[in-house]
Design an enzyme around this catalytic site. Structure first.
Site, PDB file in Angstrom:
ATOM      1  CG  PHE A   1      19.238 -11.975  15.015  1.00 40.72           C
ATOM      2  CD1 PHE A   1      18.473 -13.098  14.665  1.00 40.72           C
ATOM      3  CD2 PHE A   1      19.557 -11.803  16.350  1.00 40.72           C
ATOM      4  CE1 PHE A   1      18.059 -14.021  15.619  1.00 40.72           C
ATOM      5  CE2 PHE A   1      19.156 -12.721  17.312  1.00 40.72           C
ATOM      6  CZ  PHE A   1      18.404 -13.826  16.951  1.00 40.72           C
ATOM      7  CG  ASN A   2      19.922  -5.737  14.614  1.00 38.74           C
ATOM      8  OD1 ASN A   2      19.705  -6.705  15.337  1.00 38.74           O
ATOM      9  ND2 ASN A   2      19.695  -4.513  15.015  1.00 38.74           N
TER      10      ASN A   2
ATOM     11  CG  ASN B   1      -0.282   0.111   2.516  1.00 36.51           C
ATOM     12  OD1 ASN B   1       0.943   0.247   2.589  1.00 36.51           O
ATOM     13  ND2 ASN B   1      -1.051   0.069   3.595  1.00 36.51           N
TER      14      ASN B   1
ATOM     15  CG  ASP C   1      -4.258  -2.120   3.538  1.00 35.77           C
ATOM     16  OD1 ASP C   1      -3.924  -1.003   3.946  1.00 35.77           O
ATOM     17  OD2 ASP C   1      -4.265  -3.141   4.276  1.00 35.77           O
TER      18      ASP C   1
ATOM     19  CE1 TYR D   1       7.650  -4.696  14.004  1.00 36.08           C
ATOM     20  CE2 TYR D   1       9.433  -5.026  15.563  1.00 36.08           C
ATOM     21  CZ  TYR D   1       8.910  -5.188  14.304  1.00 36.08           C
ATOM     22  OH  TYR D   1       9.635  -5.854  13.347  1.00 36.08           O
TER      23      TYR D   1
ATOM     24  CG  ASN E   1      -1.062  -1.580   9.106  1.00 36.74           C
ATOM     25  OD1 ASN E   1      -0.947  -1.711   7.899  1.00 36.74           O
ATOM     26  ND2 ASN E   1      -1.573  -0.507   9.668  1.00 36.74           N
TER      27      ASN E   1
ATOM     28  CE  LYS F   1       7.007  -8.079  12.687  1.00 38.94           C
ATOM     29  NZ  LYS F   1       6.551  -8.305  11.309  1.00 38.94           N
TER      30      LYS F   1
ATOM     31  CB  SER G   1      11.391  -9.196  14.774  1.00 39.73           C
ATOM     32  OG  SER G   1      12.337  -8.441  15.490  1.00 39.73           O
TER      33      SER G   1
ATOM     34  CG  LEU H   1       2.320  -0.193  10.342  1.00 38.68           C
ATOM     35  CD1 LEU H   1       1.357   0.641  11.193  1.00 38.68           C
ATOM     36  CD2 LEU H   1       2.746   0.571   9.096  1.00 38.68           C
TER      37      LEU H   1
ATOM     38  CG  LEU I   1      24.132   1.764  14.473  1.00 39.38           C
ATOM     39  CD1 LEU I   1      24.384   3.016  15.290  1.00 39.38           C
ATOM     40  CD2 LEU I   1      24.899   0.575  15.065  1.00 39.38           C
TER      41      LEU I   1
HETATM   42  P1  NAD Z   1       9.505  -1.700   5.197  1.00 41.96           P
HETATM   43  O1  NAD Z   1       8.673  -0.712   5.941  1.00 41.96           O
HETATM   44  O2  NAD Z   1      10.569  -1.181   4.287  1.00 41.96           O
HETATM   45  O3  NAD Z   1       8.558  -2.682   4.358  1.00 41.96           O
HETATM   46  C1  NAD Z   1       7.253  -3.021   4.766  1.00 41.96           C
HETATM   47  C2  NAD Z   1       6.328  -2.726   3.611  1.00 41.96           C
HETATM   48  O4  NAD Z   1       4.984  -3.083   3.977  1.00 41.96           O
HETATM   49  C3  NAD Z   1       6.303  -1.247   3.229  1.00 41.96           C
HETATM   50  O5  NAD Z   1       6.608  -1.133   1.855  1.00 41.96           O
HETATM   51  C4  NAD Z   1       4.873  -0.795   3.539  1.00 41.96           C
HETATM   52  O6  NAD Z   1       4.433   0.188   2.634  1.00 41.96           O
HETATM   53  C5  NAD Z   1       4.106  -2.094   3.449  1.00 41.96           C
HETATM   54  N1  NAD Z   1       2.873  -2.172   4.246  1.00 41.96           N
HETATM   55  C6  NAD Z   1       2.701  -1.857   5.560  1.00 41.96           C
HETATM   56  N2  NAD Z   1       1.437  -2.089   5.935  1.00 41.96           N
HETATM   57  C7  NAD Z   1       0.786  -2.570   4.838  1.00 41.96           C
HETATM   58  C8  NAD Z   1      -0.546  -2.996   4.587  1.00 41.96           C
HETATM   59  N3  NAD Z   1      -1.484  -2.959   5.558  1.00 41.96           N
HETATM   60  N4  NAD Z   1      -0.865  -3.434   3.365  1.00 41.96           N
HETATM   61  C9  NAD Z   1       0.066  -3.461   2.369  1.00 41.96           C
HETATM   62  N5  NAD Z   1       1.335  -3.063   2.545  1.00 41.96           N
HETATM   63  C10 NAD Z   1       1.688  -2.632   3.765  1.00 41.96           C
HETATM   64  O7  NAD Z   1      10.136  -2.697   6.278  1.00 41.96           O
HETATM   65  P2  NAD Z   1      11.219  -3.833   6.100  1.00 41.96           P
HETATM   66  O8  NAD Z   1      12.427  -3.417   6.860  1.00 41.96           O
HETATM   67  O9  NAD Z   1      11.344  -4.230   4.693  1.00 41.96           O
HETATM   68  O10 NAD Z   1      10.528  -4.983   6.961  1.00 41.96           O
HETATM   69  C11 NAD Z   1       9.736  -5.995   6.368  1.00 41.96           C
HETATM   70  C12 NAD Z   1       9.171  -6.881   7.453  1.00 41.96           C
HETATM   71  O11 NAD Z   1      10.229  -7.415   8.230  1.00 41.96           O
HETATM   72  C13 NAD Z   1       8.250  -6.169   8.453  1.00 41.96           C
HETATM   73  O12 NAD Z   1       7.184  -7.034   8.776  1.00 41.96           O
HETATM   74  C14 NAD Z   1       9.134  -5.939   9.652  1.00 41.96           C
HETATM   75  O13 NAD Z   1       8.409  -5.887  10.851  1.00 41.96           O
HETATM   76  C15 NAD Z   1      10.021  -7.169   9.609  1.00 41.96           C
HETATM   77  N6  NAD Z   1      11.315  -6.967  10.265  1.00 41.96           N
HETATM   78  C16 NAD Z   1      12.132  -5.963   9.855  1.00 41.96           C
HETATM   79  C17 NAD Z   1      13.348  -5.763  10.494  1.00 41.96           C
HETATM   80  C18 NAD Z   1      14.266  -4.637  10.062  1.00 41.96           C
HETATM   81  O14 NAD Z   1      15.194  -4.317  10.792  1.00 41.96           O
HETATM   82  N7  NAD Z   1      14.096  -4.020   8.906  1.00 41.96           N
HETATM   83  C19 NAD Z   1      13.736  -6.590  11.549  1.00 41.96           C
HETATM   84  C20 NAD Z   1      12.890  -7.627  11.939  1.00 41.96           C
HETATM   85  C21 NAD Z   1      11.668  -7.804  11.281  1.00 41.96           C
HETATM   86  C1  UD1 Z   2      15.422  -2.251  16.723  1.00 44.81           C
HETATM   87  C2  UD1 Z   2      14.170  -2.503  17.491  1.00 44.81           C
HETATM   88  C3  UD1 Z   2      13.752  -3.948  17.307  1.00 44.81           C
HETATM   89  C4  UD1 Z   2      13.548  -4.233  15.827  1.00 44.81           C
HETATM   90  C5  UD1 Z   2      14.812  -3.865  15.071  1.00 44.81           C
HETATM   91  C6  UD1 Z   2      14.553  -3.948  13.619  1.00 44.81           C
HETATM   92  C7  UD1 Z   2      14.166  -0.928  19.344  1.00 44.81           C
HETATM   93  C8  UD1 Z   2      14.266  -0.762  20.819  1.00 44.81           C
HETATM   94  N1  UD1 Z   2      14.362  -2.173  18.872  1.00 44.81           N
HETATM   95  O1  UD1 Z   2      16.433  -3.150  17.155  1.00 44.81           O
HETATM   96  O2  UD1 Z   2      12.552  -4.218  17.978  1.00 44.81           O
HETATM   97  O3  UD1 Z   2      13.243  -5.585  15.607  1.00 44.81           O
HETATM   98  O4  UD1 Z   2      15.191  -2.517  15.367  1.00 44.81           O
HETATM   99  O5  UD1 Z   2      15.658  -3.551  12.924  1.00 44.81           O
HETATM  100  O6  UD1 Z   2      13.891   0.008  18.623  1.00 44.81           O
HETATM  101  N2  UD1 Z   2      21.949   2.944  18.327  1.00 44.81           N
HETATM  102  C9  UD1 Z   2      22.659   4.089  18.648  1.00 44.81           C
HETATM  103  N3  UD1 Z   2      22.335   5.267  18.032  1.00 44.81           N
HETATM  104  C10 UD1 Z   2      21.328   5.363  17.117  1.00 44.81           C
HETATM  105  C11 UD1 Z   2      20.602   4.194  16.786  1.00 44.81           C
HETATM  106  C12 UD1 Z   2      20.935   2.995  17.416  1.00 44.81           C
HETATM  107  O7  UD1 Z   2      23.565   4.041  19.476  1.00 44.81           O
HETATM  108  O8  UD1 Z   2      21.054   6.470  16.604  1.00 44.81           O
HETATM  109  C13 UD1 Z   2      22.323   1.657  18.954  1.00 44.81           C
HETATM  110  C14 UD1 Z   2      21.205   0.998  19.760  1.00 44.81           C
HETATM  111  O9  UD1 Z   2      21.226   1.471  21.093  1.00 44.81           O
HETATM  112  C15 UD1 Z   2      21.588  -0.484  19.629  1.00 44.81           C
HETATM  113  C16 UD1 Z   2      22.222  -0.577  18.234  1.00 44.81           C
HETATM  114  O10 UD1 Z   2      22.620   0.751  17.909  1.00 44.81           O
HETATM  115  O11 UD1 Z   2      22.557  -0.828  20.591  1.00 44.81           O
HETATM  116  C17 UD1 Z   2      21.265  -1.082  17.172  1.00 44.81           C
HETATM  117  O12 UD1 Z   2      20.084  -0.296  17.184  1.00 44.81           O
HETATM  118  P1  UD1 Z   2      18.938  -0.448  16.075  1.00 44.81           P
HETATM  119  O13 UD1 Z   2      19.548  -0.390  14.728  1.00 44.81           O
HETATM  120  O14 UD1 Z   2      17.864   0.534  16.399  1.00 44.81           O
HETATM  121  O15 UD1 Z   2      18.405  -1.932  16.259  1.00 44.81           O
HETATM  122  P2  UD1 Z   2      17.849  -2.682  17.573  1.00 44.81           P
HETATM  123  O16 UD1 Z   2      17.731  -1.784  18.716  1.00 44.81           O
HETATM  124  O17 UD1 Z   2      18.652  -3.918  17.731  1.00 44.81           O
END
Ligand code: NAD
Ligand code: UD1
Length: 337
Positions: free
Chosen positions: A177-178, A32, A58, A148, A99, A152, A124, A83, A199
């Site tokens: 993970f990250n 969306n 959506d 959030y 969502n 999950k 996640s 989200l 980060l």
């Molecule tokens: P992102 O926001 O770039 O991608 C999510 C996409 O979903 C977006 O393009 C958004 O427009 C779309 N979206 C949201 N709600 C919607 C709806 N109701 N209908 C249709 N589309 C919708 O995020 P991402 O980093 O690519 O993450 C993808 C998935 O992975 C998410 O579910 C997120 O929670 C999960 N995840 C991400 C991370 C991360 O660090 N990026 C870590 C762990 C889990």
């Molecule tokens: C965060 C989310 C986690 C989510 C993940 C997705 C929080 C508390 N946790 O994880 O739920 O699944 O993102 O990617 O938001 N840091 C700094 N300065 C900054 C940003 C981050 O020092 O400006 C540090 C943080 O304290 C952490 C590390 O960098 O130690 C990583 O942070 P971030 O990238 O936000 O990821 P998570 O906190 O692991």
């Protein structure tokens, strides 16, 4: 094979779509555009040589889902849509449950009706809550500290109940993970709207001059240098993990849960140094107070994914930084439009 990719224009969904195309599968992207731009479609085409089918819509729109599943001949689903900002989820819990939880329910009901039974879900490492014992195995206790994370966990529980109720479902939860990094072409990467929460995109914006300095959230954690330690994984390794999970899932009923991480932790200061090497600059930072809700350390035990899926992360920290820097310097304002 026709794979519905919800959230397909987002960061991980778009790069996974590139890998699906490379493997000869046909992704059908549904998004969306609430957190992504349609301009990514042109980039997918440049990188993969094919413009994927895109539906602007959506996942909560049941009639649309019914039509897409039928008309596109969908065989399986990778469900990224949702989200993902922790702080925002505390401010707007209803939007997150709607969502992430309700959206998934509508999708699962449509899949049941259309007899599509294979789904891979974006979970996640946040589901491990405030875990103390590292590395994290899939059987570690789960908990959530914010809406959030709770969304999950709720979806994982719904998937477990569904798999237990009917052995025709094959459901996979991938606990990321990250995720960091970008496509090595520099054409695709993470494009956060507003001030980045995470980060790596923050550091990248400091490197390109969009932000003055990184604020390091705490240097008094019980870690080697006092700053937070995380398991950063290249987004293309993560994308490949989805292909492996999809292949594994086909014809294997039940709920399958895998960590997708490297098994290696890096501190905030290590990340800053690694990125500095990639961009050839010394990046400014200051020590700030801890961010509420942060854990000291979090890294995966990826052994289950390796032994069961035959997948492991291959790309190095230096590649994660070099690829992010190429993307950021070629596209300082992210995707156009
Ligand atoms: P992102 O926001 O770039 O991608 C999510 C996409 O979903 C977006 O393009 C958004 O427009 C779309 N979206 C949201 N709600 C919607 C709806 N109701 N209908 C249709 N589309 C919708 O995020 P991402 O980093 O690519 O993450 C993808 C998935 O992975 C998410 O579910 C997120 O929670 C999960 N995840 C991400 C991370 C991360 O660090 N990026 C870590 C762990 C889990
Ligand atoms: C965060 C989310 C986690 C989510 C993940 C997705 C929080 C508390 N946790 O994880 O739920 O699944 O993102 O990617 O938001 N840091 C700094 N300065 C900054 C940003 C981050 O020092 O400006 C540090 C943080 O304290 C952490 C590390 O960098 O130690 C990583 O942070 P971030 O990238 O936000 O990821 P998570 O906190 O692991």
């Amino acid at each position: 094979m026709n794979v519905l990719v919800t959230g397909g224009t987002g960061y991980i969904g778009s790069l996974t779509s590139v890998q699906l195309l490379g493997a000869g599968l046909r992704p059908v992207l549904l998004d969306n555009l609430c957190n992504s731009k349609a301009a990514v479609l042109e980039r997918i085409e440049r990188v993969a040589g094919v413009r994927p089918r895109f539906i602007d819509g959506d996942i909560r729109d049941r009639a649309l889902l019914d039509r897409v599943l039928r008309e596109e001949g969908i065989d399986s689903v990778i469900h990224f849509a949702g989200l993902k900002a922790v702080g925002e989820s505390v401010e707007m819990p209803l939007a997150y449950y709607d969502n992430n939880v309700n959206g998934t329910l509508v999708l699962l009901q449509a899949l049941r009706e259309a007899r599509v039974r294979t789904l891979v879900f974006s979970s996640s490492a946040t589901v491990y809550g405030d875990a103390q014992v590292m590395p994290l195995r899939e059987d570690a206790p789960t908990s959530a500290t914010n809406p959030y994370g709770r969304s999950k966990l709720m979806v994982e529980q719904i998937l477990a109940d569904l798999a237990a109720s009917d052995p025709s479902w094959s459901l996979t939860a991938l606990r990321y993970f990250n995720p960091v990094g970008a496509h090595p072409s520099g054409l695709m990467g993470e494009d956060p709207q507003g001030i980045p929460n995470n980060l790596m995109p923050y550091i990248a914006q400091v490197a390109v001059g969009r932000r003055e300095k990184l604020r390091v959230f705490g240097n008094d954690y019980p870690t080697p240098d006092g700053t937070g330690v995380r398991d950063y994984i290249h987004v293309l390794d993560l994308a490949d993990g989805h292909l492996a999970a999809l292949r594994h899932g086909h014809g294997r009923p039940g709920l399958h849960v895998f960590n997708l991480g490297t098994g290696q932790g890096h501190s905030v200061l290590e990340m800053l140094q690694a990125f500095g090497r990639a961009c050839g600059k010394t990046l400014a930072h200051e020590i700030a107070s801890r961010r509420p809700g942060d854990v000291a350390s979090c890294w995966a035990d990826p052994a289950h994914a390796e032994s069961t899926l035959g997948w492991r992360a291959r790309r190095s920290l230096d590649e994660m930084c070099a690829d992010t820097w190429r993307w950021q310097s070629m596209n300082p304002e992210g995707y156009p439009g």
